[in-house]
Design an enzyme around this catalytic site. Structure first.
Site, PDB file in Angstrom:
ATOM      1  N   CYS A   1      75.312  -2.112 -88.717  1.00  0.00           N
ATOM      2  CA  CYS A   1      75.058  -0.665 -88.642  1.00  0.00           C
ATOM      3  C   CYS A   1      75.563  -0.101 -87.329  1.00  0.00           C
ATOM      4  O   CYS A   1      76.118   0.999 -87.284  1.00  0.00           O
ATOM      5  CB  CYS A   1      73.572  -0.371 -88.808  1.00  0.00           C
ATOM      6  SG  CYS A   1      73.032  -0.547 -90.517  1.00  0.00           S
TER       7      CYS A   1
ATOM      8  N   GLU B   1      70.488   2.970 -92.099  1.00  0.00           N
ATOM      9  CA  GLU B   1      71.348   3.676 -91.147  1.00  0.00           C
ATOM     10  C   GLU B   1      72.731   3.937 -91.735  1.00  0.00           C
ATOM     11  O   GLU B   1      73.320   4.999 -91.538  1.00  0.00           O
ATOM     12  CB  GLU B   1      71.501   2.861 -89.853  1.00  0.00           C
ATOM     13  CG  GLU B   1      70.200   2.667 -89.087  1.00  0.00           C
ATOM     14  CD  GLU B   1      69.383   1.460 -89.548  1.00  0.00           C
ATOM     15  OE1 GLU B   1      69.540   1.026 -90.712  1.00  0.00           O
ATOM     16  OE2 GLU B   1      68.588   0.960 -88.743  1.00  0.00           O
TER      17      GLU B   1
ATOM     18  N   CYS C   1      70.728  -3.006 -87.059  1.00  0.00           N
ATOM     19  CA  CYS C   1      71.419  -4.301 -87.072  1.00  0.00           C
ATOM     20  C   CYS C   1      72.855  -4.134 -86.543  1.00  0.00           C
ATOM     21  O   CYS C   1      73.359  -3.011 -86.398  1.00  0.00           O
ATOM     22  CB  CYS C   1      71.424  -4.894 -88.479  1.00  0.00           C
ATOM     23  SG  CYS C   1      72.622  -4.135 -89.583  1.00  0.00           S
TER      24      CYS C   1
ATOM     25  N   CYS D   1      71.705  -1.051 -95.576  1.00  0.00           N
ATOM     26  CA  CYS D   1      70.705  -0.605 -94.593  1.00  0.00           C
ATOM     27  C   CYS D   1      70.581   0.923 -94.602  1.00  0.00           C
ATOM     28  O   CYS D   1      71.541   1.643 -94.907  1.00  0.00           O
ATOM     29  CB  CYS D   1      71.120  -1.014 -93.187  1.00  0.00           C
ATOM     30  SG  CYS D   1      71.112  -2.773 -92.878  1.00  0.00           S
TER      31      CYS D   1
ATOM     32  N   GLU E   1      68.027  -1.756-101.595  1.00  0.00           N
ATOM     33  CA  GLU E   1      68.239  -3.188-101.845  1.00  0.00           C
ATOM     34  C   GLU E   1      68.778  -3.431-103.243  1.00  0.00           C
ATOM     35  O   GLU E   1      68.856  -2.524-104.079  1.00  0.00           O
ATOM     36  CB  GLU E   1      66.926  -3.933-101.584  1.00  0.00           C
ATOM     37  CG  GLU E   1      66.513  -3.805-100.121  1.00  0.00           C
ATOM     38  CD  GLU E   1      65.294  -4.621 -99.731  1.00  0.00           C
ATOM     39  OE1 GLU E   1      64.597  -5.167-100.616  1.00  0.00           O
ATOM     40  OE2 GLU E   1      65.050  -4.711 -98.505  1.00  0.00           O
TER      41      GLU E   1
ATOM     42  N   ASN F   1      66.830   2.322 -96.775  1.00  0.00           N
ATOM     43  CA  ASN F   1      67.512   1.104 -97.258  1.00  0.00           C
ATOM     44  C   ASN F   1      67.434   1.013 -98.779  1.00  0.00           C
ATOM     45  O   ASN F   1      66.439   1.378 -99.396  1.00  0.00           O
ATOM     46  CB  ASN F   1      66.988  -0.166 -96.574  1.00  0.00           C
ATOM     47  CG  ASN F   1      65.483  -0.296 -96.558  1.00  0.00           C
ATOM     48  OD1 ASN F   1      64.756   0.675 -96.549  1.00  0.00           O
ATOM     49  ND2 ASN F   1      65.011  -1.525 -96.549  1.00  0.00           N
TER      50      ASN F   1
HETATM   51  N1  THU Z   1      67.497  -2.959 -92.768  1.00  0.00           N
HETATM   52  C1  THU Z   1      67.864  -1.677 -92.487  1.00  0.00           C
HETATM   53  O1  THU Z   1      67.731  -0.773 -93.313  1.00  0.00           O
HETATM   54  N2  THU Z   1      68.385  -1.431 -91.266  1.00  0.00           N
HETATM   55  C2  THU Z   1      68.603  -2.375 -90.305  1.00  0.00           C
HETATM   56  O2  THU Z   1      69.210  -2.079 -89.283  1.00  0.00           O
HETATM   57  C3  THU Z   1      68.123  -3.724 -90.498  1.00  0.00           C
HETATM   58  C4  THU Z   1      67.616  -4.054 -91.836  1.00  0.00           C
HETATM   59  C5  THU Z   1      66.995  -3.258 -94.104  1.00  0.00           C
HETATM   60  C6  THU Z   1      67.895  -4.137 -94.917  1.00  0.00           C
HETATM   61  C7  THU Z   1      66.934  -4.768 -95.883  1.00  0.00           C
HETATM   62  O3  THU Z   1      66.743  -3.872 -96.966  1.00  0.00           O
HETATM   63  C8  THU Z   1      65.630  -4.839 -95.103  1.00  0.00           C
HETATM   64  O4  THU Z   1      65.763  -3.942 -94.021  1.00  0.00           O
HETATM   65  C9  THU Z   1      65.308  -6.225 -94.555  1.00  0.00           C
HETATM   66  O5  THU Z   1      66.353  -6.747 -93.818  1.00  0.00           O
END
Ligand code: THU
Length: 161
Positions: A114, A74, A111, A72, A63, A61
């Site tokens: 994704c 994925e 999520c 994310c 940010e 991920n």
């Molecule tokens: N996140 C992912 O990388 N994948 C997911 O399927 C859910 C959330 C990340 C996004 C953000 O950087 C952190 O997790 C918290 O939500």
């Protein structure tokens, strides 16, 4: 009136139950979580995809101070793989999450946004993508993206009757 049920099969493993390739997928996802850029959530998600050729792509991920601009693990990973190997099917994905240097005990599923992106790749190559969700206590294996996105939206729905 009519109803129907959609059943999802999840196979639960422990790391010792996995074969060499499956362990490699998990290991690559765990390793990728080390390089996550997650200063705002501290939720470090690592992802690995394996292509039909046996090739691997990994990501995590990413940010952003403008929160919705982040992405994310994925989606970063799947799009990275598709961008570089547009003609090679993706056949498996692994996901592992660590917080404060500790891998989570139970699996973290992707999520909804994704799942939609993973479905596009599955449909694009017409090959099921196996998903391995790592947890120290349990690993979940799902046979196909369709299993975790029931009644999913795909290109067929863009065609008018
Ligand atoms: N996140 C992912 O990388 N994948 C997911 O399927 C859910 C959330 C990340 C996004 C953000 O950087 C952190 O997790 C918290 O939500």
């Amino acid at each position: 009136m009519k109803t129907f049920e959609i059943v999802t099969k999840v196979t639960v493993y422990h790391i010792n139950d996995l074969n060499h390739i499956e362990k490699k997928i998990i290991f690559a996802a765990k390793e990728a979580s080390e390089k996550a850029y997650s200063p705002y959530s501290g939720f470090n998600v690592g992802c690995a995809v394996m292509l039909e050729t046996g090739e691997f792509f990994t990501g995590n991920n990413q940010e952003n101070a403008a929160y919705p601009s982040g992405l994310c693990a994925e989606r970063v990973t799947m799009m990275y793989a598709n961008a570089n190997r547009p003609d090679v099917p993706v056949i498996a994905m692994g996901i592992a999450v660590q917080q404060n240097g500790v891998f989570l005990s139970y699996p973290t599923p992707p999520c909804g946004g994704c799942r939609q992106v993973l479905l596009e790749t599955e449909n694009r190559f017409k090959k099921p993508i196996k998903i391995y969700l790592f947890g120290e206590e349990e690993i979940y294996m799902i046979d196909s993206v369709k299993d975790i996105l029931p009644l999913g939206f795909d290109k067929e729905m863009l065609l008018n009757d």
